[in-house]
Design a protein around this motif. Structure first.
Motif, mmCIF file in Angstrom:
data_model
loop_
_atom_site.group_PDB
_atom_site.id
_atom_site.type_symbol
_atom_site.label_atom_id
_atom_site.label_comp_id
_atom_site.label_asym_id
_atom_site.label_seq_id
_atom_site.Cartn_x
_atom_site.Cartn_y
_atom_site.Cartn_z
ATOM 1 N N ARG A 1 -32.592 51.178 0.542
ATOM 2 C CA ARG A 1 -31.543 51.056 -0.472
ATOM 3 C C ARG A 1 -32.165 50.822 -1.838
ATOM 4 N NH1 ARG A 1 -27.454 46.879 2.773
ATOM 5 N NH2 ARG A 1 -27.169 48.227 4.612
ATOM 6 N N ASN A 2 -31.422 51.199 -2.884
ATOM 7 C CA ASN A 2 -31.785 50.865 -4.260
ATOM 8 C C ASN A 2 -31.012 49.636 -4.693
ATOM 9 O OD1 ASN A 2 -31.764 54.197 -4.318
ATOM 10 N ND2 ASN A 2 -33.520 53.251 -5.306
ATOM 11 N N VAL A 3 -31.663 48.710 -5.358
ATOM 12 C CA VAL A 3 -30.972 47.537 -5.904
ATOM 13 C C VAL A 3 -30.082 47.977 -7.064
ATOM 14 C CG1 VAL A 3 -31.245 45.318 -7.052
ATOM 15 C CG2 VAL A 3 -32.832 45.974 -5.241
ATOM 16 N N THR A 4 -28.814 47.591 -7.019
ATOM 17 C CA THR A 4 -27.905 47.902 -8.128
ATOM 18 C C THR A 4 -27.435 46.650 -8.856
ATOM 19 O OG1 THR A 4 -25.966 47.830 -6.669
ATOM 20 C CG2 THR A 4 -27.055 49.974 -6.948
ATOM 21 N N GLY A 5 -27.722 45.475 -8.310
ATOM 22 C CA GLY A 5 -27.291 44.254 -8.965
ATOM 23 C C GLY A 5 -27.932 43.039 -8.317
ATOM 24 N N VAL A 6 -27.795 41.897 -8.974
ATOM 25 C CA VAL A 6 -28.305 40.624 -8.469
ATOM 26 C C VAL A 6 -27.155 39.624 -8.483
ATOM 27 C CG1 VAL A 6 -29.935 38.742 -8.839
ATOM 28 C CG2 VAL A 6 -30.631 41.090 -9.315
ATOM 29 N N ARG A 7 -26.904 38.985 -7.360
ATOM 30 C CA ARG A 7 -25.812 38.016 -7.276
ATOM 31 C C ARG A 7 -26.245 36.696 -7.889
ATOM 32 N NH1 ARG A 7 -21.222 39.208 -7.143
ATOM 33 N NH2 ARG A 7 -21.115 40.184 -5.065
ATOM 34 N N ALA A 8 -25.561 36.277 -8.934
ATOM 35 C CA ALA A 8 -25.862 34.996 -9.578
ATOM 36 C C ALA A 8 -25.528 33.841 -8.642
ATOM 37 C CB ALA A 8 -25.073 34.864 -10.872
ATOM 38 N N LEU A 9 -26.343 32.802 -8.680
ATOM 39 C CA LEU A 9 -26.075 31.621 -7.867
ATOM 40 C C LEU A 9 -24.693 31.066 -8.175
ATOM 41 C CD1 LEU A 9 -26.961 29.431 -5.874
ATOM 42 C CD2 LEU A 9 -28.086 28.251 -7.785
ATOM 43 N N THR B 1 -34.679 35.886 -1.356
ATOM 44 C CA THR B 1 -35.773 36.209 -0.447
ATOM 45 C C THR B 1 -35.977 35.061 0.535
ATOM 46 O OG1 THR B 1 -37.340 35.426 -2.138
ATOM 47 C CG2 THR B 1 -36.980 37.799 -1.972
ATOM 48 N N HIS B 2 -36.355 35.426 1.738
ATOM 49 C CA HIS B 2 -36.348 34.484 2.851
ATOM 50 C C HIS B 2 -37.411 33.391 2.710
ATOM 51 C CE1 HIS B 2 -35.341 33.029 6.748
ATOM 52 N NE2 HIS B 2 -36.556 33.204 7.219
ATOM 53 N N VAL B 3 -37.039 32.168 3.112
ATOM 54 C CA VAL B 3 -37.948 31.028 3.121
ATOM 55 C C VAL B 3 -38.319 30.639 4.551
ATOM 56 C CG1 VAL B 3 -38.197 28.576 2.578
ATOM 57 C CG2 VAL B 3 -37.160 30.121 0.909
ATOM 58 N N ARG C 1 -27.291 19.022 11.598
ATOM 59 C CA ARG C 1 -27.675 19.011 13.016
ATOM 60 C C ARG C 1 -27.704 20.395 13.648
ATOM 61 N NH1 ARG C 1 -25.120 14.658 11.446
ATOM 62 N NH2 ARG C 1 -25.944 12.611 11.993
ATOM 63 N N ALA C 2 -28.003 21.389 12.837
ATOM 64 C CA ALA C 2 -28.141 22.758 13.342
ATOM 65 C C ALA C 2 -29.309 23.431 12.646
ATOM 66 C CB ALA C 2 -26.856 23.553 13.111
ATOM 67 N N THR C 3 -29.970 24.348 13.348
ATOM 68 C CA THR C 3 -31.046 25.133 12.752
ATOM 69 C C THR C 3 -30.439 26.359 12.078
ATOM 70 O OG1 THR C 3 -32.596 24.432 14.469
ATOM 71 C CG2 THR C 3 -33.180 26.378 13.199
ATOM 72 N N VAL C 4 -30.702 26.508 10.783
ATOM 73 C CA VAL C 4 -30.108 27.600 10.013
ATOM 74 C C VAL C 4 -31.194 28.293 9.184
ATOM 75 C CG1 VAL C 4 -27.868 26.465 9.891
ATOM 76 C CG2 VAL C 4 -29.534 26.084 8.057
ATOM 77 N N SER C 5 -30.911 29.519 8.751
ATOM 78 C CA SER C 5 -31.833 30.275 7.905
ATOM 79 C C SER C 5 -31.549 29.983 6.433
ATOM 80 C CB SER C 5 -31.691 31.775 8.172
ATOM 81 O OG SER C 5 -32.037 32.082 9.506
ATOM 82 N N ALA C 6 -32.615 29.997 5.614
ATOM 83 C CA ALA C 6 -32.475 29.665 4.196
ATOM 84 C C ALA C 6 -33.263 30.652 3.344
ATOM 85 C CB ALA C 6 -32.969 28.241 3.927
ATOM 86 N N PHE C 7 -32.781 30.852 2.092
ATOM 87 C CA PHE C 7 -33.471 31.773 1.187
ATOM 88 C C PHE C 7 -33.530 31.224 -0.230
ATOM 89 C CE2 PHE C 7 -29.013 33.301 1.300
ATOM 90 C CZ PHE C 7 -28.709 33.444 -0.050
ATOM 91 N N SER C 8 -34.555 31.687 -0.974
ATOM 92 C CA SER C 8 -34.652 31.417 -2.403
ATOM 93 C C SER C 8 -33.766 32.412 -3.139
ATOM 94 C CB SER C 8 -36.101 31.571 -2.883
ATOM 95 O OG SER C 8 -36.941 30.628 -2.285
ATOM 96 N N VAL C 9 -33.178 31.990 -4.253
ATOM 97 C CA VAL C 9 -32.169 32.787 -4.950
ATOM 98 C C VAL C 9 -32.827 33.742 -5.933
ATOM 99 C CG1 VAL C 9 -30.142 32.660 -6.446
ATOM 100 C CG2 VAL C 9 -30.505 30.921 -4.683
ATOM 101 N N ALA C 10 -32.515 35.039 -5.814
ATOM 102 C CA ALA C 10 -33.100 36.049 -6.705
ATOM 103 C C ALA C 10 -32.699 35.814 -8.155
ATOM 104 C CB ALA C 10 -32.676 37.448 -6.255
ATOM 105 N N ASP C 11 -31.519 35.262 -8.367
ATOM 106 C CA ASP C 11 -31.028 34.963 -9.708
ATOM 107 C C ASP C 11 -31.906 33.941 -10.424
ATOM 108 O OD1 ASP C 11 -29.115 34.903 -11.878
ATOM 109 O OD2 ASP C 11 -28.310 33.051 -11.038
ATOM 110 N N ARG D 1 -37.734 39.435 -13.250
ATOM 111 C CA ARG D 1 -36.398 39.796 -12.817
ATOM 112 C C ARG D 1 -36.470 40.958 -11.831
ATOM 113 N NH1 ARG D 1 -32.681 39.327 -18.347
ATOM 114 N NH2 ARG D 1 -33.200 37.128 -18.769
ATOM 115 N N VAL D 2 -35.520 40.962 -10.917
ATOM 116 C CA VAL D 2 -35.472 42.020 -9.916
ATOM 117 C C VAL D 2 -35.199 43.354 -10.609
ATOM 118 C CG1 VAL D 2 -34.250 42.909 -7.888
ATOM 119 C CG2 VAL D 2 -34.684 40.447 -8.122
ATOM 120 N N MET D 3 -35.996 44.368 -10.252
ATOM 121 C CA MET D 3 -35.811 45.697 -10.819
ATOM 122 C C MET D 3 -34.567 46.353 -10.231
ATOM 123 S SD MET D 3 -39.706 47.197 -10.808
ATOM 124 C CE MET D 3 -39.109 48.818 -11.307
ATOM 125 N N ARG D 4 -33.860 47.118 -11.063
ATOM 126 C CA ARG D 4 -32.690 47.880 -10.604
ATOM 127 C C ARG D 4 -32.459 49.059 -11.512
ATOM 128 N NH1 ARG D 4 -27.688 43.906 -12.320
ATOM 129 N NH2 ARG D 4 -28.907 42.398 -13.508
#
Length: 407
Positions: A301-309, A376-378, A385-395, A404-407
């Motif tokens: 896919r091509n990046v078309t946007g970045v979701r702001a936090l 992007t994944h951390v 009390r649950a194991t969950v996935s977390a990511f750093s914010v591209a914004d 900045r993320v290219m688009r």
């Protein structure tokens, strides 16, 4: 560190592979890695990308595709109101929460009594939204309290810590790993914290690690170093002015990227493991850079946007692709301010989803919806009390690295 100026970076061009069992295997093969015959990649349009992610979510949640699409469309109608209230009520607005049940109204949370204009604005929008006021803290106050709890736990000597600001419960969720020489009971740990931070605190002490940064490679494109196997994943192409580069997680100790069966040196330009997440970016030579990213075993896919936090809402869909997992997986955003401490350091302002849908080796890989970059994944963390996935914010890449993320 300084990169070699003018060098181009890896394009996220993928060769989709399928194992003899019919399951996807890493799309990028390092030299010497056994693989099946490559299947040609599919370049998805913006509409195709969103449809694929909605289909993935619907399958995982047991929904129809129509239900997943209707929920997505409702979220996009709610988002401008969410953004407007956050701007007008910075000291009292808490946030927006999408319902787990398709068709149910989202909720706006407000500290104290909601001003009348909030109800007027919602009514005028025609969007079905519940307003729940009387919340104990604003979003900013909860985030500050979460990081304050984290600092105190570090000062007490704990070395594996996760804290998260839970706006739906109006609480700070904290998890620490039991360690010799430190208090091993949650009640004892909490008592050692300042009294002001004990209110609205849910603290848990666990035997295993409170978080694991995924460091064994794969993702958008595999990375490694001499003498090692697969380590981590590239996330998105970035550009800070005249340079171009590619991101991964800062805790990854890699120096090469694999591209079409060849290894290319990665020149680390800058890294950040701190206030704005866990991310680094590098340049490389020999391959052109594009704004592509890998979103599935045979999808580009091509990046078309970045979701702001600031535009993310509790219950928002978020999808990830990792070469180690080998599949695109989707979940829902559960926490918008997560802090992690382990032996590598402390990182803040990360986002956690509701489920653990990643594994070791996915670090640095892209999180997205359709063609919009989320982060992007951390790794994974113990939250509530649950194991969950977390990511750093591209914004926040600009604050973390000046890119900045290219688009």
């Amino acid at each position: 560190m300084t990169s070699r100026a003018g060098m181009a970076v890896v394009a996220a061009v993928v060769l989709g592979l399928v194992s003899t069992s019919g399951q996807p295997v890493p799309a990028f093969a390092l030299p010497g890695t056994a693989s099946a015959e490559p299947v040609g990649p599919t370049r998805q349009t913006e509409a195709q990308a969103l449809a694929a992610d909605l289909a993935t979510l619907a399958k995982e949640q047991g929904w129809t595709l129509a239900q997943a699409r209707a929920r997505h469309e409702l979220a996009e109608r709610v988002r401008p109101l969410h953004r407007a209230l956050a701007a007008r009520l910075p000291d009292t607005y808490v946030g927006a929460v999408l319902s787990d049940t398709p068709g149910e109204a989202p909720t706006f949370l407000v500290k104290g009594a909601a001003p009348e204009f909030v109800r007027t604005m919602v009514a005028a929008s025609g969007v079905p939204i519940r307003i729940v006021d009387g919340q104990p803290y604003s979003a900013g106050e909860l985030a500050d309290r979460s990081r304050a709890v984290h600092r105190h736990l570090k000062a007490m000597g704990y070395t594996s810590i996760t804290t998260a600001a839970d706006i739906t419960a109006g609480q700070v969720r904290a998890t620490v790993t039991a360690e010799p020489g430190n208090a091993l009971r949650a009640a004892t740990v909490a008592t050692a914290l300042p009294a002001a931070l004990r209110t609205g605190l849910d603290l848990d002490v666990v035997e295993g690690p409170a978080n694991i940064r995924h460091t064994s490679l794969f993702g958008g494109m595999p990375t490694t170093r001499p003498g090692a196997g697969l380590l981590c994943t590239t996330g998105f192409s970035v550009s800070p002015g005249g340079f171009v580069g590619v991101t991964t997680a800062a805790h990854c100790n890699n120096s090469q990227a694999a591209h079409n069966g060849a290894r290319h040196p990665l020149d680390l330009f800058d890294e950040h493991l701190g206030d704005f997440g866990d991310v680094e970016w590098s340049t490389t030579s020999g391959v052109p850079v594009t704004d592509d990213f890998v979103a599935g075993s045979t999808e580009i896919r091509n990046v078309t946007g970045v979701r702001a936090l600031a535009d993310m809402m509790i219950g928002d869909q978020a999808c990830v692709f990792g070469q180690s997992t080998g599949l695109r997986r989707c979940s829902f955003i559960a926490d918008l301010d997560v802090s992690i401490t382990d032996q590598r350091g402390t990182s803040h302002r990360q986002v956690a989803v509701r489920d653990n849908i990643t594994q070791v080796g996915d670090s640095g890989g892209p999180w997205f919806v359709g063609t919009v970059a989320y982060g992007t994944h951390v790794g994974n963390a113990q939250v509530n009390r649950a194991t969950v996935s977390a990511f750093s914010v591209a914004d926040l890449f600009d604050e973390a690295l000046g890119v900045r993320v290219m688009r």
